[in-house]
Design a protein around this motif. Structure first.
Motif, PDB file in Angstrom:
ATOM      1  N   ARG A 142      -4.050 -10.478  -7.435  1.00  0.00           N
ATOM      2  CA  ARG A 142      -2.771 -10.932  -6.614  1.00  0.00           C
ATOM      3  C   ARG A 142      -2.121  -9.816  -6.196  1.00  0.00           C
ATOM      4  NH1 ARG A 142      -0.568 -13.469  -2.898  1.00  0.00           N
ATOM      5  NH2 ARG A 142       1.672 -14.116  -3.516  1.00  0.00           N
ATOM      6  N   ILE A 143      -1.965  -8.841  -6.890  1.00  0.00           N
ATOM      7  CA  ILE A 143      -1.054  -7.343  -6.408  1.00  0.00           C
ATOM      8  C   ILE A 143      -2.011  -6.931  -5.350  1.00  0.00           C
ATOM      9  CG2 ILE A 143      -0.461  -5.377  -6.966  1.00  0.00           C
ATOM     10  CD1 ILE A 143       0.074  -6.119  -9.816  1.00  0.00           C
ATOM     11  N   GLU A 144      -3.258  -6.869  -5.242  1.00  0.00           N
ATOM     12  CA  GLU A 144      -4.181  -6.393  -4.049  1.00  0.00           C
ATOM     13  C   GLU A 144      -3.885  -7.119  -2.787  1.00  0.00           C
ATOM     14  OE1 GLU A 144      -6.866  -4.669  -1.416  1.00  0.00           O
ATOM     15  OE2 GLU A 144      -6.208  -3.988  -3.457  1.00  0.00           O
ATOM     16  N   LYS A 145      -3.610  -8.801  -3.003  1.00  0.00           N
ATOM     17  CA  LYS A 145      -3.477  -9.537  -1.990  1.00  0.00           C
ATOM     18  C   LYS A 145      -2.071  -9.462  -1.371  1.00  0.00           C
ATOM     19  CE  LYS A 145      -4.695 -13.289   0.567  1.00  0.00           C
ATOM     20  NZ  LYS A 145      -5.634 -13.546   1.319  1.00  0.00           N
ATOM     21  N   ILE A 146      -1.159  -9.060  -2.092  1.00  0.00           N
ATOM     22  CA  ILE A 146       0.471  -8.871  -1.840  1.00  0.00           C
ATOM     23  C   ILE A 146       0.335  -7.405  -0.927  1.00  0.00           C
ATOM     24  CG2 ILE A 146       2.769  -7.991  -2.491  1.00  0.00           C
ATOM     25  CD1 ILE A 146       1.985 -10.144  -5.005  1.00  0.00           C
ATOM     26  N   ALA A 147      -0.269  -6.517  -1.344  1.00  0.00           N
ATOM     27  CA  ALA A 147      -0.146  -5.008  -0.872  1.00  0.00           C
ATOM     28  C   ALA A 147      -0.973  -5.312   0.808  1.00  0.00           C
ATOM     29  CB  ALA A 147      -0.940  -3.998  -1.528  1.00  0.00           C
ATOM     30  N   ASP A 148      -2.040  -6.199   0.584  1.00  0.00           N
ATOM     31  CA  ASP A 148      -2.885  -6.252   1.724  1.00  0.00           C
ATOM     32  C   ASP A 148      -3.610  -5.028   2.283  1.00  0.00           C
ATOM     33  OD1 ASP A 148      -4.120  -7.355   3.919  1.00  0.00           O
ATOM     34  OD2 ASP A 148      -2.581  -6.957   5.354  1.00  0.00           O
ATOM     35  N   SER A 149      -4.113  -4.422   0.957  1.00  0.00           N
ATOM     36  CA  SER A 149      -4.938  -3.325   0.778  1.00  0.00           C
ATOM     37  C   SER A 149      -4.246  -2.039   1.293  1.00  0.00           C
ATOM     38  CB  SER A 149      -6.238  -3.480   1.591  1.00  0.00           C
ATOM     39  OG  SER A 149      -6.969  -4.558   1.206  1.00  0.00           O
ATOM     40  N   TYR A 150      -2.843  -1.762   1.421  1.00  0.00           N
ATOM     41  CA  TYR A 150      -2.214  -0.984   1.773  1.00  0.00           C
ATOM     42  C   TYR A 150      -0.914  -0.560   0.771  1.00  0.00           C
ATOM     43  CZ  TYR A 150       0.747   2.231   4.191  1.00  0.00           C
ATOM     44  OH  TYR A 150       1.881   3.317   4.608  1.00  0.00           O
ATOM     45  N   PHE A 151      -0.972   0.419  -0.112  1.00  0.00           N
ATOM     46  CA  PHE A 151       0.128   0.591  -0.956  1.00  0.00           C
ATOM     47  C   PHE A 151       1.070   1.754  -0.668  1.00  0.00           C
ATOM     48  CE2 PHE A 151      -3.347  -1.405  -3.184  1.00  0.00           C
ATOM     49  CZ  PHE A 151      -2.365  -2.348  -4.379  1.00  0.00           C
ATOM     50  N   GLY A 152       1.038   1.907   0.586  1.00  0.00           N
ATOM     51  CA  GLY A 152       2.119   2.938   0.932  1.00  0.00           C
ATOM     52  C   GLY A 152       3.715   2.772   0.879  1.00  0.00           C
ATOM     53  N   ASN A 153       3.691   1.447   0.958  1.00  0.00           N
ATOM     54  CA  ASN A 153       5.125   0.891   0.944  1.00  0.00           C
ATOM     55  C   ASN A 153       5.290  -0.298  -0.139  1.00  0.00           C
ATOM     56  OD1 ASN A 153       3.589  -1.369   1.839  1.00  0.00           O
ATOM     57  ND2 ASN A 153       5.070  -2.067   3.253  1.00  0.00           N
ATOM     58  N   VAL A 154       4.636   0.155  -1.450  1.00  0.00           N
ATOM     59  CA  VAL A 154       4.858  -0.724  -2.472  1.00  0.00           C
ATOM     60  C   VAL A 154       5.335   0.078  -3.634  1.00  0.00           C
ATOM     61  CG1 VAL A 154       3.217  -2.195  -4.295  1.00  0.00           C
ATOM     62  CG2 VAL A 154       2.783  -2.263  -1.837  1.00  0.00           C
ATOM     63  N   VAL A 155       6.409  -0.375  -4.498  1.00  0.00           N
ATOM     64  CA  VAL A 155       6.605  -0.006  -5.772  1.00  0.00           C
ATOM     65  C   VAL A 155       6.572  -0.808  -6.747  1.00  0.00           C
ATOM     66  CG1 VAL A 155       8.314   1.594  -4.437  1.00  0.00           C
ATOM     67  CG2 VAL A 155       8.997  -0.635  -5.361  1.00  0.00           C
ATOM     68  N   PHE A 156       6.638  -0.551  -8.025  1.00  0.00           N
ATOM     69  CA  PHE A 156       6.314  -1.494  -8.920  1.00  0.00           C
ATOM     70  C   PHE A 156       7.443  -1.410 -10.071  1.00  0.00           C
ATOM     71  CE2 PHE A 156       2.226  -1.117  -7.725  1.00  0.00           C
ATOM     72  CZ  PHE A 156       1.171  -1.818  -8.312  1.00  0.00           C
ATOM     73  N   ASN A 157       8.203  -2.628 -10.186  1.00  0.00           N
ATOM     74  CA  ASN A 157       9.136  -2.848 -10.949  1.00  0.00           C
ATOM     75  C   ASN A 157       8.771  -3.565 -12.361  1.00  0.00           C
ATOM     76  OD1 ASN A 157      11.662  -3.348 -12.270  1.00  0.00           O
ATOM     77  ND2 ASN A 157      12.187  -5.162 -10.881  1.00  0.00           N
ATOM     78  N   ILE A 158       8.717  -2.657 -13.359  1.00  0.00           N
ATOM     79  CA  ILE A 158       8.131  -3.365 -14.785  1.00  0.00           C
ATOM     80  C   ILE A 158       9.412  -3.319 -15.536  1.00  0.00           C
ATOM     81  CG2 ILE A 158       5.981  -2.111 -14.354  1.00  0.00           C
ATOM     82  CD1 ILE A 158       6.859   0.209 -16.244  1.00  0.00           C
ATOM     83  N   ALA A 159      10.506  -3.580 -15.077  1.00  0.00           N
ATOM     84  CA  ALA A 159      11.707  -3.853 -16.051  1.00  0.00           C
ATOM     85  C   ALA A 159      11.666  -5.318 -16.900  1.00  0.00           C
ATOM     86  CB  ALA A 159      12.818  -3.943 -15.349  1.00  0.00           C
ATOM     87  N   GLY A 160      10.977  -6.196 -16.397  1.00  0.00           N
ATOM     88  CA  GLY A 160      10.822  -7.586 -16.993  1.00  0.00           C
ATOM     89  C   GLY A 160       9.445  -7.841 -17.011  1.00  0.00           C
ATOM     90  N   GLY A 161       9.221  -9.108 -17.706  1.00  0.00           N
ATOM     91  CA  GLY A 161       7.752  -9.385 -17.988  1.00  0.00           C
ATOM     92  C   GLY A 161       7.414  -9.355 -19.307  1.00  0.00           C
ATOM     93  N   TYR A 162       5.899  -9.509 -19.404  1.00  0.00           N
ATOM     94  CA  TYR A 162       5.146  -9.424 -20.661  1.00  0.00           C
ATOM     95  C   TYR A 162       4.922  -7.884 -20.889  1.00  0.00           C
ATOM     96  CZ  TYR A 162       0.713  -9.359 -23.553  1.00  0.00           C
ATOM     97  OH  TYR A 162      -0.074  -9.283 -24.495  1.00  0.00           O
TER      98      TYR A 162
END
Length: 370
Positions: A142-162
């Motif tokens: 799913r993350i790969e799909k969201i990034a569309d194979s380009y992670f240059g404009n992606v950040v990860f917010n790990i404040a919430g979740g499991y």
């Protein structure tokens, strides 16, 4: 816009219940319920939303996800394209929907959440086997799909979740050279884990591609399979790519899925016959097109035309053409040309799809300038 991958937990409800008790009854029906039961809980979901949504709108302190997103936007001073990812639980999906509604119409935020795509199947805490076999692979996809194979404009917010997912998201962010953001609920500042160069030896994925594919699909009688190929599986175990579970089952480990995803993005995989493969290796322009354009689904579709019974990739104002079709998730190339006249003449040739599939072998092309 900056894409923000944000996992969703239940701090929204925990915080609400600190000063309000009016959702206790409807919320208790969500406890330990898998997402597949979510639609049956619709009346109770509405009861919870009616109380929590207006409350959450009044404060950025409502949940870890809400607070962190506001802090990240302020720090980056850019508009955020937020993707909420829920665990395979009814309560996480409910929290994600409320958070999405809470940000509706707020400047600098576009918050995305789709029940059909963003509830990650198998991502839960009760069944580790399901988490390894299904949950984490689905999260990576799913993350790969969201990034569309380009992670240059992606950040990860790990404040919430499991919290059990955080180590894997951290590794995924690091190997894709992404910033990571975290915030303690009692803190007023967001913590940034900056990009750190992380070198991974990916040669093992090329060397043991067949065995890794076996692990990806799951090996039921692992001890027997390991005895047949002891040296290979021993090395894969040493590199942390094998996850052994009860009942003599083995799968590709959670970290293995993350590394494999990164490795595969360095290559374009397609199918073709030996004859076509030999021809491609002589055609410099076709090689360049495979590496720079044809591998991208959007570009490929935009440059594809139907010619008789054929689908033809037309590279534009040049003689380069690629005859191909897609079957499932696979691309089959059955003819390539660097001569426009010859390519045009081939249109008259009948397409024998079954024969193409039968004679094709999986190929990999490095995604770099050739």
């Amino acid at each position: 816009m900056i894409k923000v991958i944000t996992t969703v937990g239940t701090s929204l409800f925990n915080n609400y219940l600190e000063s309000n008790r009016d959702i206790e009854n409807p919320l208790k029906h969500f406890k330990n319920k898998p997402f597949r039961e979510y639609r049956n809980l619709a009346p109770r979901a509405r009861q919870v939303k009616e109380k929590v949504t207006p409350w959450a709108a009044k404060s950025i302190e409502a949940s870890a996800e809400i607070k962190s997103l506001h802090k990240i936007q302020k720090k980056l001073a850019e508009s955020l394209d937020v993707y909420l990812l829920a665990t395979d639980t009814a309560i996480s999906a409910l929290a994600a929907e409320i958070i999405q509604d809470r940000f509706a119409g707020i400047k600098d935020f576009r918050v995305n959440f789709n029940l059909g795509h963003d509830v990650i199947g198998g991502l839960q805490v009760d069944n580790y086997r399901l988490f390894v076999k299904t949950g984490l692979p689905n999260l990576v996809k799913r993350i790969e799909k969201i990034a569309d194979s380009y992670f240059g404009n992606v950040v990860f917010n790990i404040a919430g979740g499991y919290k059990g997912v955080i180590p894997y998201l951290t590794v995924m962010a690091l190997i894709n050279n992404c910033d990571i953001y975290y915030i303690f609920e009692e803190s007023q500042s967001v913590i940034e884990i900056p990009k750190v160069p992380l070198e991974i030896n990916y040669s093992v994925f090329a060397k043991y591609s067949e065995e890794i594919e076996q692990l990806e699909n799951g090996i039921e009688k692992y001890a027997k399979e390991k005895n047949k190929n002891y040296v290979t599986f021993s090395e894969l175990e040493k590199t942390g790519l094998v996850e052994q579970l009860e009942g003599d089952m083995a799968f590709l480990s959670p970290l293995g899925y993350i590394f494999l995803d990164k490795y595969r993005r360095n290559y374009f995989e397609f199918y073709c016959s030996d004859e076509v493969w030999e021809e491609i290796n002589k055609q410099r322009d076709i090689q360049r097109i495979l590496a720079e354009k044809f591998n991208e689904h959007i570009i490929r579709q935009s440059k594809t035309e139907t010619k008789g019974v054929h689908r033809v990739y037309d590279d534009g104002n040049n003689p380069n053409r690629i005859y191909y079709f897609e079957y499932g998730d696979n691309v089959y190339i059955y003819k390539t040309f660097q001569d426009e006249e010859a390519a045009r003449e081939f249109i008259k040739t009948p397409l024998k799809r079954e024969e193409v599939i039968k004679n094709a072998k999986k190929r990999k092309w490095v995604l770099a300038n050739v």
